[in-house]
Scaffold this active site. Structure first.
Site, PDB file in Angstrom:
ATOM      1  N   ARG A 189      36.049  30.173  44.928  1.00  0.00           N
ATOM      2  CA  ARG A 189      36.640  30.317  43.591  1.00  0.00           C
ATOM      3  C   ARG A 189      36.793  28.981  42.890  1.00  0.00           C
ATOM      4  NH1 ARG A 189      39.466  35.551  44.453  1.00  0.00           N
ATOM      5  NH2 ARG A 189      40.538  36.048  42.531  1.00  0.00           N
TER       6      ARG A 189
ATOM      7  N   ARG B 162      44.264  50.592  38.190  1.00  0.00           N
ATOM      8  CA  ARG B 162      43.954  50.546  39.626  1.00  0.00           C
ATOM      9  C   ARG B 162      45.147  51.012  40.469  1.00  0.00           C
ATOM     10  NH1 ARG B 162      41.495  45.281  42.246  1.00  0.00           N
ATOM     11  NH2 ARG B 162      43.178  44.284  41.102  1.00  0.00           N
TER      12      ARG B 162
ATOM     13  N   ARG C 221      45.208  35.490  35.325  1.00  0.00           N
ATOM     14  CA  ARG C 221      44.082  35.523  36.276  1.00  0.00           C
ATOM     15  C   ARG C 221      42.750  35.357  35.542  1.00  0.00           C
ATOM     16  NH1 ARG C 221      45.333  41.091  38.898  1.00  0.00           N
ATOM     17  NH2 ARG C 221      43.322  40.847  39.958  1.00  0.00           N
TER      18      ARG C 221
ATOM     19  N   LYS D 297      34.153  43.651  42.354  1.00  0.00           N
ATOM     20  CA  LYS D 297      33.679  42.940  43.555  1.00  0.00           C
ATOM     21  C   LYS D 297      34.072  43.699  44.826  1.00  0.00           C
ATOM     22  CE  LYS D 297      36.056  39.217  42.550  1.00  0.00           C
ATOM     23  NZ  LYS D 297      36.733  39.684  41.329  1.00  0.00           N
TER      24      LYS D 297
ATOM     25  N   ARG E 124      49.033  47.239  42.275  1.00  0.00           N
ATOM     26  CA  ARG E 124      49.192  45.868  42.755  1.00  0.00           C
ATOM     27  C   ARG E 124      50.124  45.079  41.843  1.00  0.00           C
ATOM     28  NH1 ARG E 124      43.400  43.322  44.330  1.00  0.00           N
ATOM     29  NH2 ARG E 124      44.225  41.586  43.115  1.00  0.00           N
TER      30      ARG E 124
HETATM   31  P1  AP5 Z   1      37.829  46.253  42.097  1.00  0.00           P
HETATM   32  O1  AP5 Z   1      36.581  46.591  42.824  1.00  0.00           O
HETATM   33  O2  AP5 Z   1      39.124  46.307  42.848  1.00  0.00           O
HETATM   34  O3  AP5 Z   1      37.642  44.865  41.327  1.00  0.00           O
HETATM   35  P2  AP5 Z   1      37.656  43.366  41.874  1.00  0.00           P
HETATM   36  O4  AP5 Z   1      36.601  42.610  41.150  1.00  0.00           O
HETATM   37  O5  AP5 Z   1      37.609  43.331  43.377  1.00  0.00           O
HETATM   38  O6  AP5 Z   1      39.066  42.933  41.304  1.00  0.00           O
HETATM   39  P3  AP5 Z   1      40.264  42.126  41.954  1.00  0.00           P
HETATM   40  O7  AP5 Z   1      41.401  42.255  40.967  1.00  0.00           O
HETATM   41  O8  AP5 Z   1      40.567  42.556  43.363  1.00  0.00           O
HETATM   42  O9  AP5 Z   1      39.711  40.695  41.946  1.00  0.00           O
HETATM   43  P4  AP5 Z   1      40.478  39.401  41.956  1.00  0.00           P
HETATM   44  O10 AP5 Z   1      39.368  38.433  42.148  1.00  0.00           O
HETATM   45  O11 AP5 Z   1      41.384  39.119  40.822  1.00  0.00           O
HETATM   46  O12 AP5 Z   1      41.522  39.617  43.152  1.00  0.00           O
HETATM   47  P5  AP5 Z   1      41.560  39.094  44.654  1.00  0.00           P
HETATM   48  O13 AP5 Z   1      42.096  40.185  45.464  1.00  0.00           O
HETATM   49  O14 AP5 Z   1      40.272  38.456  45.037  1.00  0.00           O
HETATM   50  O15 AP5 Z   1      37.926  47.223  40.816  1.00  0.00           O
HETATM   51  C1  AP5 Z   1      39.041  47.174  39.939  1.00  0.00           C
HETATM   52  C2  AP5 Z   1      39.344  48.595  39.447  1.00  0.00           C
HETATM   53  O16 AP5 Z   1      38.241  49.072  38.683  1.00  0.00           O
HETATM   54  C3  AP5 Z   1      39.549  49.625  40.579  1.00  0.00           C
HETATM   55  O17 AP5 Z   1      40.537  50.543  40.188  1.00  0.00           O
HETATM   56  C4  AP5 Z   1      38.180  50.334  40.696  1.00  0.00           C
HETATM   57  O18 AP5 Z   1      38.330  51.673  41.151  1.00  0.00           O
HETATM   58  C5  AP5 Z   1      37.685  50.253  39.266  1.00  0.00           C
HETATM   59  N1  AP5 Z   1      36.232  50.132  39.183  1.00  0.00           N
HETATM   60  C6  AP5 Z   1      35.441  49.307  39.922  1.00  0.00           C
HETATM   61  N2  AP5 Z   1      34.143  49.435  39.548  1.00  0.00           N
HETATM   62  C7  AP5 Z   1      34.128  50.340  38.541  1.00  0.00           C
HETATM   63  C8  AP5 Z   1      33.074  50.880  37.721  1.00  0.00           C
HETATM   64  N3  AP5 Z   1      31.804  50.498  37.883  1.00  0.00           N
HETATM   65  N4  AP5 Z   1      33.408  51.786  36.768  1.00  0.00           N
HETATM   66  C9  AP5 Z   1      34.714  52.170  36.597  1.00  0.00           C
HETATM   67  N5  AP5 Z   1      35.753  51.696  37.335  1.00  0.00           N
HETATM   68  C10 AP5 Z   1      35.455  50.771  38.304  1.00  0.00           C
HETATM   69  O19 AP5 Z   1      42.614  37.896  44.529  1.00  0.00           O
HETATM   70  C11 AP5 Z   1      43.985  38.139  44.274  1.00  0.00           C
HETATM   71  C12 AP5 Z   1      44.745  36.807  44.311  1.00  0.00           C
HETATM   72  O20 AP5 Z   1      44.636  36.218  45.623  1.00  0.00           O
HETATM   73  C13 AP5 Z   1      44.225  35.721  43.362  1.00  0.00           C
HETATM   74  O21 AP5 Z   1      44.778  35.840  42.058  1.00  0.00           O
HETATM   75  C14 AP5 Z   1      44.691  34.446  44.083  1.00  0.00           C
HETATM   76  O22 AP5 Z   1      46.070  34.226  43.881  1.00  0.00           O
HETATM   77  C15 AP5 Z   1      44.490  34.804  45.547  1.00  0.00           C
HETATM   78  N6  AP5 Z   1      43.136  34.447  46.037  1.00  0.00           N
HETATM   79  C16 AP5 Z   1      42.192  35.301  46.522  1.00  0.00           C
HETATM   80  N7  AP5 Z   1      41.086  34.634  46.875  1.00  0.00           N
HETATM   81  C17 AP5 Z   1      41.334  33.330  46.611  1.00  0.00           C
HETATM   82  C18 AP5 Z   1      40.553  32.132  46.749  1.00  0.00           C
HETATM   83  N8  AP5 Z   1      39.285  32.153  47.221  1.00  0.00           N
HETATM   84  N9  AP5 Z   1      41.122  30.959  46.361  1.00  0.00           N
HETATM   85  C19 AP5 Z   1      42.401  30.909  45.886  1.00  0.00           C
HETATM   86  N10 AP5 Z   1      43.178  31.991  45.724  1.00  0.00           N
HETATM   87  C20 AP5 Z   1      42.657  33.203  46.093  1.00  0.00           C
END
Ligand code: AP5
Length: 216
Positions: free
Chosen positions: A87, A126, A170, A13, A159
């Site tokens: 979410r 990552r 997660r 994402k 991270r």
């Molecule tokens: P990346 O693009 O970073 O993936 P992502 O889907 O953004 O993954 P996240 O782990 O950031 O998502 P998340 O939803 O768990 O975390 P968030 O920060 O929102 O890609 C991942 C890796 O793969 C990278 O190394 C990239 O280079 C690689 N990659 C990407 N595409 C690729 C491809 N096509 N081929 C090969 N490699 C690839 O949330 C974190 C925490 O914050 C949550 O757990 C929660 O505690 C809190 N939080 C955030 N938002 C909310 C909300 N709305 N409500 C409540 N709590 C929240």
């Protein structure tokens, strides 16, 4: 255009959201990034969020909804790409209300999908730059010099919530609380599009572009 990127941790994402916004001029709004910034700055919000994030749990809806309302109040330009929000059903309902007040609605819900083993490998590999936010992967997109950001030469970090136990949690939280949003939006008649996330980054971006253009 209001775009929602929906999908499990590690599906891409953030990676896709940044590229999509560079290409279209839409604003990238990642609730995860906003929370991590608040933690780095040591704000009350960051302190409140810390424990939830480290355990892989969701930060309470009221906190998130307030944060998004504030971010949207200063939003300008052609639209927003939401990454990691909504979410929960409560967050989706709050977003509908805010958009209604602004006379807008959800233009696309992009559901990114990949198998759990792909997600676990991506998250284990990552590496992120805490200075400029660039994201790398030791398996798929390594930096030129180990642990050094290609863009700003700062140190890269793994991270804290990318450890195996928190990742498992997660993924469970995603299945239980976030995946039901797909049915929520389909039932509401919103334009939901499915994108295969387990393909090269450029191909995923192309599929997103096609889904944005597809008005059917
Ligand atoms: P990346 O693009 O970073 O993936 P992502 O889907 O953004 O993954 P996240 O782990 O950031 O998502 P998340 O939803 O768990 O975390 P968030 O920060 O929102 O890609 C991942 C890796 O793969 C990278 O190394 C990239 O280079 C690689 N990659 C990407 N595409 C690729 C491809 N096509 N081929 C090969 N490699 C690839 O949330 C974190 C925490 O914050 C949550 O757990 C929660 O505690 C809190 N939080 C955030 N938002 C909310 C909300 N709305 N409500 C409540 N709590 C929240």
């Amino acid at each position: 255009m209001i775009v929602i990127l929906l999908g499990p941790p590690g599906v891409g994402k953030g990676t896709q959201g940044v590229i999509l916004c560079e290409r279209t001029g839409l604003r990238h709004l990642s609730t995860g990034d906003l929370l991590r910034r608040a933690r780095r700055e040591g704000t009350p919000l960051g302190k409140e969020a810390q424990g939830y994030m480290d355990r892989g749990e969701l930060v309470p809806d009221s906190v998130i909804i307030g944060m998004v309302r504030e971010a949207l109040a200063t939003a300008s330009g052609p639209g927003v790409v939401f990454d990691g929000f909504p979410r929960t059903v409560a967050q989706a309902e709050a977003l509908d209300q805010v958009l209604g007040e602004l006379g807008r609605d959800v233009g696309r819900v992009m559901v990114l999908r990949a198998d759990d083993e792909v997600l676990v490998k991506r998250l284990a590999g990552r590496r992120s730059c805490t200075e400029c936010g660039a994201v790398f992967n030791v398996h798929f997109n390594p930096p030129a010099q180990e642990n050094v950001c290609d863009r700003c030469a700062s140190q890269l970090t793994h991270r804290a919530d990318d450890n195996p136990e928190t990742v498992r949690n997660r993924l469970e939280v995603y299945r239980e609380l976030t995946e039901p949003l797909i049915a929520f939006y389909e039932d509401a008649g919103a334009p939901v599009r499915y994108i295969e996330g387990d393909q090269p980054v450029d191909d995923v971006q192309q599929a997103l572009a096609a889904a944005l253009d597809d008005d059917s």
